[in-house]
Write an enzyme that holds these catalytic residues in place. Structure first.
Site, short mmCIF file in Angstrom:
data_model
loop_
_atom_site.label_atom_id
_atom_site.label_comp_id
_atom_site.label_asym_id
_atom_site.label_seq_id
_atom_site.Cartn_x
_atom_site.Cartn_y
_atom_site.Cartn_z
N LYS A 170 -11.52 -0.78 3.12
CA LYS A 170 -12.65 -0.49 2.24
C LYS A 170 -12.20 -0.63 0.79
CE LYS A 170 -13.95 3.05 0.11
NZ LYS A 170 -14.39 2.41 -1.14
N GLY A 221 -4.93 5.00 -5.16
CA GLY A 221 -5.98 5.43 -6.06
C GLY A 221 -5.56 6.67 -6.82
N THR A 225 -8.56 11.92 -5.67
CA THR A 225 -9.07 11.37 -4.41
C THR A 225 -8.03 11.52 -3.30
OG1 THR A 225 -10.39 9.80 -5.65
CG2 THR A 225 -10.10 9.32 -3.33
N GLU A 243 -0.50 6.46 -2.35
CA GLU A 243 0.05 5.90 -3.59
C GLU A 243 -0.90 6.29 -4.70
OE1 GLU A 243 2.84 4.56 -3.87
OE2 GLU A 243 3.37 3.65 -1.96
N CYS A 277 -0.81 1.24 -11.96
CA CYS A 277 -0.29 2.57 -11.59
C CYS A 277 1.06 2.80 -12.24
CB CYS A 277 -0.21 2.70 -10.09
SG CYS A 277 0.65 1.35 -9.29
N GLU A 379 -3.09 10.61 -17.67
CA GLU A 379 -2.97 9.16 -17.42
C GLU A 379 -4.12 8.43 -18.12
OE1 GLU A 379 -3.93 7.76 -13.47
OE2 GLU A 379 -2.41 6.20 -13.58
P1 NAD Z 1 -10.22 6.33 -7.15
O1 NAD Z 1 -9.39 7.37 -6.51
O2 NAD Z 1 -11.41 6.74 -7.90
O3 NAD Z 1 -10.77 5.30 -6.05
C1 NAD Z 1 -9.90 4.62 -5.18
C2 NAD Z 1 -10.61 4.33 -3.87
O4 NAD Z 1 -10.93 5.55 -3.22
C3 NAD Z 1 -11.93 3.58 -4.01
O5 NAD Z 1 -12.02 2.66 -2.96
C4 NAD Z 1 -12.96 4.69 -3.83
O6 NAD Z 1 -14.21 4.24 -3.36
C5 NAD Z 1 -12.30 5.57 -2.81
N1 NAD Z 1 -12.75 6.97 -2.82
C6 NAD Z 1 -13.32 7.67 -3.83
N2 NAD Z 1 -13.57 8.94 -3.45
C7 NAD Z 1 -13.13 9.05 -2.17
C8 NAD Z 1 -13.06 10.12 -1.24
N3 NAD Z 1 -13.51 11.35 -1.52
N4 NAD Z 1 -12.50 9.89 -0.04
C9 NAD Z 1 -12.01 8.67 0.28
N5 NAD Z 1 -12.06 7.61 -0.55
C10 NAD Z 1 -12.61 7.80 -1.77
O7 NAD Z 1 -9.20 5.47 -8.02
P2 NAD Z 1 -9.52 4.23 -8.98
O8 NAD Z 1 -10.22 4.75 -10.19
O9 NAD Z 1 -10.15 3.14 -8.19
O10 NAD Z 1 -8.04 3.74 -9.36
C11 NAD Z 1 -7.34 4.25 -10.43
C12 NAD Z 1 -6.27 5.21 -10.00
O11 NAD Z 1 -5.47 4.63 -8.98
C13 NAD Z 1 -5.28 5.55 -11.09
O12 NAD Z 1 -5.01 6.93 -11.10
C14 NAD Z 1 -4.02 4.79 -10.74
O13 NAD Z 1 -2.84 5.31 -11.26
C15 NAD Z 1 -4.09 4.82 -9.26
N6 NAD Z 1 -3.31 3.72 -8.68
C16 NAD Z 1 -2.15 4.02 -8.04
C17 NAD Z 1 -1.35 3.00 -7.54
C18 NAD Z 1 -0.05 3.30 -6.83
O14 NAD Z 1 0.49 2.41 -6.18
N7 NAD Z 1 0.48 4.49 -6.90
C19 NAD Z 1 -1.77 1.68 -7.66
C20 NAD Z 1 -2.98 1.41 -8.30
C21 NAD Z 1 -3.75 2.46 -8.79
#
Ligand code: NAD
Length: 473
Positions: A170, A221, A225, A243, A277, A379
């Site tokens: 997803k 993400g 979340t 991650e 990230c 962040e």
């Molecule tokens: P987000 O957590 O808002 O969303 C990520 C994904 O989770 C999306 O697909 C979203 O639809 C889904 N999601 C949202 N709420 C959910 C829930 N309650 N249950 C399950 N899934 C849900 O993150 P974002 O804004 O898309 O990405 C930015 C963040 O991701 C930043 O904090 C960044 O540091 C982090 N990130 C981490 C890495 C890593 O490898 N550690 C890599 C890339 C991004």
């Protein structure tokens, strides 16, 4: 490639309703994505489960060969994928943008296809033989963010299928289109049901975290979340790889040549417009070289072109979405009264240059901040870097560690041994010396503290998609 469809059980499946995906460079529609409901997710999970019953028994060499075919498919369709990625994500086609991301997806897939999980013999003597087997878990749910939609999908999907699992992925509702197309391409070379893609809003991800038919969630993400997923996954005892967010610190020692390190610092912080990230998100610079490092970094940043992703000269695109734009703008506003703006900070100017539309934010560098300031503690996930002055290395280390996140960190020095001693004291999953954020497919990558747990890449990353079975004979 419009209209986009779900990819379930090897077929393109329409949904009753769709949702709009915006192009962040002009705020116009990049495409319509199918809006999956819980019912569609159930169908996808059932298809993945059926496929698992066969896929788990396919010999490893054949699964490796299938992954190589995926790499070839992506390579063949690279330009189409790159353009779709730029349209929905905003990143430039050139530089470290879409073409680079798709090239990375090919390289990662090829490398991962060469990994293997052989049976490990723990004991073989008169008292008996003990073997450690790695067994696939079942259906893996992959949930991805919007910053590197294709590359992160590859990071999740390829090791999962290589180790004998099947997948329901997803993508983020902000960037679902390139993932849908990627999974279509995968389905041209994989048996039906091995990789499925459902698109929808956040609640679809929440439904995956609680789903009885899914054995593991691999999630990239935000920390918030990740915590929700962890809570929802508890009832079904899901395996998790999380991650999560980072707030990586870089520490510059007094022995550096500021001009020499400026380029590395810049890309460490501003790769993908800072929406990475493991980007450098706080820079601690020793007093002896502070002004020079600031000057050289600003001089380098001034030469970098921010613009529409389709502009072949641009190396940094817009922020991907309005919500993130507001987060970045808010953090910069809060930092202005305390710090010294060395570059950028005025979004109105760049909006004028880019036609008044789109979520463009200027490259921004703000000096003289410290821990306790929001731009340092939180962040930013955007094209903004705070710089902090230090005099004693112990203070720099303490301040670098004074954060709930622990994804990456870096030390900048001419003395590699000294830098390594400092690296040893940093609380993070990866430390780079004289560079930042350079992940590679043969080295495990993951966070500590609130940045999550589990690793991706390499043998250790592959093992995360398996349960251990020990056979005693
Ligand atoms: P987000 O957590 O808002 O969303 C990520 C994904 O989770 C999306 O697909 C979203 O639809 C889904 N999601 C949202 N709420 C959910 C829930 N309650 N249950 C399950 N899934 C849900 O993150 P974002 O804004 O898309 O990405 C930015 C963040 O991701 C930043 O904090 C960044 O540091 C982090 N990130 C981490 C890495 C890593 O490898 N550690 C890599 C890339 C991004």
């Amino acid at each position: 490639m419009d209209p986009f469809r779900l990819v379930v059980d090897g077929r393109r499946v329409p949904t009753k309703r769709c949702f709009e995906v915006l192009n962040p460079a002009n705020e116009k529609r990049a495409g319509l994505a199918p809006l999956a409901r819980k019912k569609d997710l159930d169908v996808a999970v059932r298809a993945a489960r059926r496929a698992f019953e066969k896929w788990r028994d396919v010999p490893e060499a054949k699964r490796q060969a299938a992954c190589l075919k995926i790499a070839a498919k992506i390579e063949k369709n690279a330009e189409e994928l790159a353009r779709l990625l730029t349209a929905e994500q905003g990143k430039p086609l050139n530089g470290l943008g879409s073409r680079w991301e798709i090239g990375g997806a090919v390289a990662w897939t090829r490398y991962t296809a060469g990994l293997s999980l052989p049976v490990k013999v723990l004991q073989d003597n008169d008292e008996g033989r003990v073997e450690l087997h790695r067994k696939p878990i079942g259906v893996v749910g992959s949930i991805t963010p919007w910053n590197f939609p294709v590359l992160i999908a590859i990071w999740h999907i390829v090791p999962a299928v290589l180790s004998g699992n099947t997948v329901v992925c997803k993508p983020s509702p902000f960037t679902p289109l390139s993932t849908l197309r990627l999974v279509e391409l995968m389905n041209e070379v994989l048996p039906r049901g091995v990789v499925n893609c459902v698109t929808g809003k956040d609640r679809l991800g929440a439904a995956m975290a609680a789903h009885e038919g899914i054995g593991k969630i691999v999630f990239t993400g935000s920390c918030a979340t990740g915590q929700q997923i962890m809570a929802r996954a508890a009832d079904t005892m899901k395996r998790l790889t999380l991650e999560l967010g980072g707030n990586d610190a870089g520490i510059v020692l007094p022995d550096v040549d500021p001009k020499e390190i400026a380029e590395g610092l810049f890309w460490g912080a501003f790769i993908n417009g800072g929406q990475t990230c493991a980007a450098l998100k706080r820079l601690y610079v020793h007093d002896d070289v502070y002004d020079e490092v600031c000057d050289e970094l600003v001089a380098f940043a001034r030469k970098m072109k921010v613009g529409k992703g389709t502009n072949e000269n641009a190396v940094i695109g817009p922020i991907q979405n309005r919500k993130q734009y507001d987060v970045v703008a808010g953090l910069v506003r809060s930092a202005k009264s305390k710090g010294r703006v060395l570059l950028g900070g005025k979004p109105a100017k760049i909006r004028k240059k880019t036609g008044g539309k789109g979520y463009f934010y200027p490259l921004t560098i703000i000096a003289d901040l410290d821990n306790g300031d929001r731009l340092v503690d939180e962040e930013q996930f955007g094209p903004v870097l705070p710089i902090i002055r230090y005099r004693r290395i112990e203070d720099a280390i303490d301040r670098a560690n004074d954060n709930p996140n622990g994804l990456g960190g870096s030390v900048w020095s001419r003395n590699a041994e000294k830098a390594k001693r400092i690296a040893d004291k940093l609380e993070c999953g990866s430390v780079w010396i004289n560079k930042h954020g350079m992940i590679q497919p043969n080295a495990p990558f993951g966070g500590v503290k609130h940045s999550g747990f589990g690793v991706e890449f390499g043998e250790e990353g592959l093992q995360e998609y398996t349960d251990i079975q020990v056979v005693f004979s």
